[in-house]
Design a protein around this motif. Structure first.
Motif, PDB file in Angstrom:
ATOM      1  N   PRO A 195       0.812  -1.231   0.000  1.00 41.63           N
ATOM      2  CA  PRO A 195       0.000   0.000   0.000  1.00 41.63           C
ATOM      3  C   PRO A 195       0.839   1.272   0.000  1.00 41.63           C
ATOM      4  CG  PRO A 195      -0.874  -1.580   1.568  1.00 41.63           C
ATOM      5  CD  PRO A 195       0.459  -2.103   1.134  1.00 41.63           C
ATOM      6  N   LEU A 196       1.977   1.253   0.698  1.00 44.32           N
ATOM      7  CA  LEU A 196       2.845   2.429   0.706  1.00 44.32           C
ATOM      8  C   LEU A 196       3.325   2.754  -0.707  1.00 44.32           C
ATOM      9  CD1 LEU A 196       5.055   1.710   3.865  1.00 44.32           C
ATOM     10  CD2 LEU A 196       3.132   3.310   3.689  1.00 44.32           C
ATOM     11  N   THR A 197       3.645   1.707  -1.468  1.00 47.09           N
ATOM     12  CA  THR A 197       4.119   1.899  -2.838  1.00 47.09           C
ATOM     13  C   THR A 197       2.979   2.353  -3.745  1.00 47.09           C
ATOM     14  OG1 THR A 197       5.749   0.147  -2.441  1.00 47.09           O
ATOM     15  CG2 THR A 197       5.378   0.817  -4.725  1.00 47.09           C
ATOM     16  N   ILE A 198       1.790   1.800  -3.530  1.00 46.71           N
ATOM     17  CA  ILE A 198       0.622   2.237  -4.309  1.00 46.71           C
ATOM     18  C   ILE A 198       0.367   3.723  -4.077  1.00 46.71           C
ATOM     19  CG2 ILE A 198      -1.885   2.022  -4.544  1.00 46.71           C
ATOM     20  CD1 ILE A 198      -1.571  -0.965  -3.926  1.00 46.71           C
ATOM     21  N   ARG A 199       0.431   4.156  -2.832  1.00 42.74           N
ATOM     22  CA  ARG A 199       0.198   5.572  -2.530  1.00 42.74           C
ATOM     23  C   ARG A 199       1.270   6.456  -3.155  1.00 42.74           C
ATOM     24  NH1 ARG A 199      -0.424   3.455   2.849  1.00 42.74           N
ATOM     25  NH2 ARG A 199      -2.613   2.987   3.271  1.00 42.74           N
ATOM     26  N   HIS A 200       2.486   5.940  -3.231  1.00 43.29           N
ATOM     27  CA  HIS A 200       3.572   6.728  -3.817  1.00 43.29           C
ATOM     28  C   HIS A 200       3.279   7.079  -5.272  1.00 43.29           C
ATOM     29  CE1 HIS A 200       7.746   8.077  -4.459  1.00 43.29           C
ATOM     30  NE2 HIS A 200       7.654   7.467  -5.636  1.00 43.29           N
ATOM     31  N   PHE A 201       2.657   6.155  -5.991  1.00 48.38           N
ATOM     32  CA  PHE A 201       2.380   6.370  -7.411  1.00 48.38           C
ATOM     33  C   PHE A 201       0.961   6.847  -7.674  1.00 48.38           C
ATOM     34  CE2 PHE A 201       5.924   3.275  -7.583  1.00 48.38           C
ATOM     35  CZ  PHE A 201       6.797   3.996  -8.391  1.00 48.38           C
ATOM     36  N   SER A 202       0.253   7.272  -6.641  1.00 51.62           N
ATOM     37  CA  SER A 202      -1.116   7.746  -6.799  1.00 51.62           C
ATOM     38  C   SER A 202      -1.336   8.966  -5.914  1.00 51.62           C
ATOM     39  CB  SER A 202      -2.109   6.636  -6.433  1.00 51.62           C
ATOM     40  OG  SER A 202      -2.085   6.381  -5.034  1.00 51.62           O
ATOM     41  N   THR A 203      -2.556   9.446  -5.908  1.00 52.39           N
ATOM     42  CA  THR A 203      -2.911  10.588  -5.068  1.00 52.39           C
ATOM     43  C   THR A 203      -3.615  10.158  -3.792  1.00 52.39           C
ATOM     44  OG1 THR A 203      -5.005  10.842  -6.276  1.00 52.39           O
ATOM     45  CG2 THR A 203      -3.107  12.101  -7.075  1.00 52.39           C
ATOM     46  N   LEU A 204      -3.633   8.872  -3.507  1.00 52.39           N
ATOM     47  CA  LEU A 204      -4.316   8.361  -2.331  1.00 52.39           C
ATOM     48  C   LEU A 204      -3.591   8.769  -1.055  1.00 52.39           C
ATOM     49  CD1 LEU A 204      -5.179   4.746  -3.540  1.00 52.39           C
ATOM     50  CD2 LEU A 204      -6.757   6.673  -3.305  1.00 52.39           C
ATOM     51  N   GLY A 205      -4.380   9.118  -0.042  1.00 56.23           N
ATOM     52  CA  GLY A 205      -3.829   9.447   1.253  1.00 56.23           C
ATOM     53  C   GLY A 205      -3.751   8.212   2.134  1.00 56.23           C
ATOM     54  N   PRO A 206      -3.182   8.344   3.337  1.00 56.30           N
ATOM     55  CA  PRO A 206      -2.997   7.187   4.225  1.00 56.30           C
ATOM     56  C   PRO A 206      -4.286   6.471   4.607  1.00 56.30           C
ATOM     57  CG  PRO A 206      -1.683   9.036   4.961  1.00 56.30           C
ATOM     58  CD  PRO A 206      -2.577   9.559   3.891  1.00 56.30           C
ATOM     59  N   THR A 207      -5.390   7.221   4.688  1.00 59.35           N
ATOM     60  CA  THR A 207      -6.654   6.589   5.108  1.00 59.35           C
ATOM     61  C   THR A 207      -7.645   6.428   3.960  1.00 59.35           C
ATOM     62  OG1 THR A 207      -7.531   8.759   5.780  1.00 59.35           O
ATOM     63  CG2 THR A 207      -6.404   7.450   7.462  1.00 59.35           C
ATOM     64  N   ASP A 208      -7.223   6.711   2.734  1.00 60.92           N
ATOM     65  CA  ASP A 208      -8.102   6.509   1.574  1.00 60.92           C
ATOM     66  C   ASP A 208      -8.166   5.019   1.222  1.00 60.92           C
ATOM     67  OD1 ASP A 208      -8.501   9.216   1.408  1.00 60.92           O
ATOM     68  OD2 ASP A 208      -6.938   9.543  -0.104  1.00 60.92           O
ATOM     69  N   GLN A 209      -9.347   4.578   0.819  1.00 64.55           N
ATOM     70  CA  GLN A 209      -9.552   3.191   0.405  1.00 64.55           C
ATOM     71  C   GLN A 209      -8.962   2.196   1.422  1.00 64.55           C
ATOM     72  OE1 GLN A 209     -11.371   2.407  -2.189  1.00 64.55           O
ATOM     73  NE2 GLN A 209     -11.589   4.484  -2.977  1.00 64.55           N
ATOM     74  N   PRO A 210      -9.367   2.278   2.688  1.00 61.46           N
ATOM     75  CA  PRO A 210      -8.742   1.421   3.708  1.00 61.46           C
ATOM     76  C   PRO A 210      -8.942  -0.071   3.477  1.00 61.46           C
ATOM     77  CG  PRO A 210     -10.698   2.516   4.573  1.00 61.46           C
ATOM     78  CD  PRO A 210     -10.412   3.143   3.247  1.00 61.46           C
ATOM     79  N   TRP A 211     -10.134  -0.453   2.979  1.00 63.54           N
ATOM     80  CA  TRP A 211     -10.367  -1.881   2.730  1.00 63.54           C
ATOM     81  C   TRP A 211      -9.469  -2.394   1.612  1.00 63.54           C
ATOM     82  CZ3 TRP A 211     -12.659  -5.323   5.670  1.00 63.54           C
ATOM     83  CH2 TRP A 211     -13.592  -4.892   6.620  1.00 63.54           C
ATOM     84  N   LEU A 212      -9.350  -1.600   0.560  1.00 68.20           N
ATOM     85  CA  LEU A 212      -8.497  -2.003  -0.562  1.00 68.20           C
ATOM     86  C   LEU A 212      -7.052  -2.149  -0.108  1.00 68.20           C
ATOM     87  CD1 LEU A 212      -8.015  -2.479  -3.588  1.00 68.20           C
ATOM     88  CD2 LEU A 212      -7.782   0.001  -3.854  1.00 68.20           C
ATOM     89  N   MET A 213      -6.580  -1.206   0.696  1.00 70.42           N
ATOM     90  CA  MET A 213      -5.194  -1.258   1.155  1.00 70.42           C
ATOM     91  C   MET A 213      -4.958  -2.427   2.108  1.00 70.42           C
ATOM     92  SD  MET A 213      -3.745   0.940  -0.579  1.00 70.42           S
ATOM     93  CE  MET A 213      -4.067   2.396  -1.551  1.00 70.42           C
ATOM     94  N   LEU A 214      -5.954  -2.715   2.949  1.00 73.39           N
ATOM     95  CA  LEU A 214      -5.804  -3.855   3.854  1.00 73.39           C
ATOM     96  C   LEU A 214      -5.728  -5.157   3.079  1.00 73.39           C
ATOM     97  CD1 LEU A 214      -5.703  -4.837   6.824  1.00 73.39           C
ATOM     98  CD2 LEU A 214      -8.179  -5.156   6.670  1.00 73.39           C
ATOM     99  N   TRP A 215      -6.617  -5.320   2.096  1.00 73.61           N
ATOM    100  CA  TRP A 215      -6.595  -6.548   1.305  1.00 73.61           C
ATOM    101  C   TRP A 215      -5.344  -6.632   0.430  1.00 73.61           C
ATOM    102  CZ3 TRP A 215      -8.965 -10.478   2.904  1.00 73.61           C
ATOM    103  CH2 TRP A 215     -10.231 -10.399   3.482  1.00 73.61           C
ATOM    104  N   ALA A 216      -4.817  -5.475   0.018  1.00 74.20           N
ATOM    105  CA  ALA A 216      -3.565  -5.475  -0.746  1.00 74.20           C
ATOM    106  C   ALA A 216      -2.409  -5.976   0.099  1.00 74.20           C
ATOM    107  CB  ALA A 216      -3.270  -4.066  -1.259  1.00 74.20           C
TER     108      ALA A 216
END
Length: 252
Positions: A158-179
């Motif tokens: 998730p940290l790497t996904i956020r690096h290449f996107s505009t997502l913040g730390p708490t955006d899409q929490p379910w998606l990031m957890l499953w990732a």
């Protein structure tokens, strides 16, 4: 080179914690934990759970000392991959403090994991050759390192996904957890099926999942994410205990 390998292991056992303390103790670079400290991300374990590195470093040093003073032939088979894992871990820690590039730090986890998994595979092939404290230490070192690097890679997705996107730390929490959880589960299956029967891998994996659970229960207040993490942890651990493992020997 073969005769020097145990001494190289001792050197790397000392360099790993020292290199990780470069920023907090010497004031050089950025402390490793700053990237995720107070981030509020749902896939991150509580900071105290990263203390497992201390146990891994102690086990690594203990095996290095056994390899130095006992020099049994079986130790040579796992000394080289452990040395590579230790060296790459030093590189990763220096990179995380001096360069501070999330994509680079994520990429550097994979050679560490590959070397750690290979050391666990090599040891699993010798698991039936009698037991000793030295072999328990080798099992602990290879299993814990393999398991925790797997956790580190999973929570870095998730940290790497956020690096290449505009997502913040708490955006899409379910998606990031499953990732995080899905790769961790697949890695656990692959490790058990093809690499090793070590339960130490699951100690490290379970420790990481518990850290994520408590982070969501006590810090982010995303209780359902904590519950799902707990369910996944119970399923993964129960499958390992009930169905056993193939490991290197049976997989071959």
């Amino acid at each position: 080179m073969q005769k020097q390998r145990p001494f190289i292991l001792i050197l790397l056992a000392l360099l790993q914690p020292l290199s990780g303390a470069l920023a907090p103790l010497a004031g050089i670079g950025t402390p490793i934990g700053n990237a995720t400290r107070n981030l509020g991300a749902p896939e991150q374990p509580l900071p105290v759970f990263f203390s497992i590195w201390s146990l891994i470093f102690l086990a690594y040093l203990a095996f290095a000392l056994f390899a130095t003073f006992r020099r049994e032939p079986w130790m040579e088979r796992i000394a080289m991959p452990l040395a590579i894992a230790g060296l790459m871990n030093v590189v990763w820690m220096l990179s995380a403090q001096l360069i501070v590039s999330q994509p680079l730090d994520f990429a550097l986890l994979f050679p560490i994991g590959a070397a750690a998994w290979f050391s666990a595979w090599q040891f699993d092939r010798m698991r039936g050759m009698g037991g000793s404290i030295a072999k328990l230490t080798a099992d602990m070192t290879t299993g814990l390192l393999s398991g925790w690097i797997t956790v580190a890679a999973a929570i870095s997705i998730p940290l790497t996904i956020r690096h290449f996107s505009t997502l913040g730390p708490t955006d899409q929490p379910w998606l990031m957890l499953w990732a995080t959880l899905v790769p961790a589960m697949l890695a656990a299956w692959a490790f058990t099926r093809f690499v090793s029967r070590s339960l130490w891998f699951y100690v490290a994996l379970g420790w990481g999942l518990l850290g994520i659970l408590l982070n969501n229960w006590t810090i982010t207040d995303m209780n359902w994410l904590a519950i799902i993490t707990g369910v996944v942890a119970v399923i993964v651990l129960s499958l390992r205990l009930k169905r056993g493992a193939h490991g290197a020997v049976q997989a071959a």
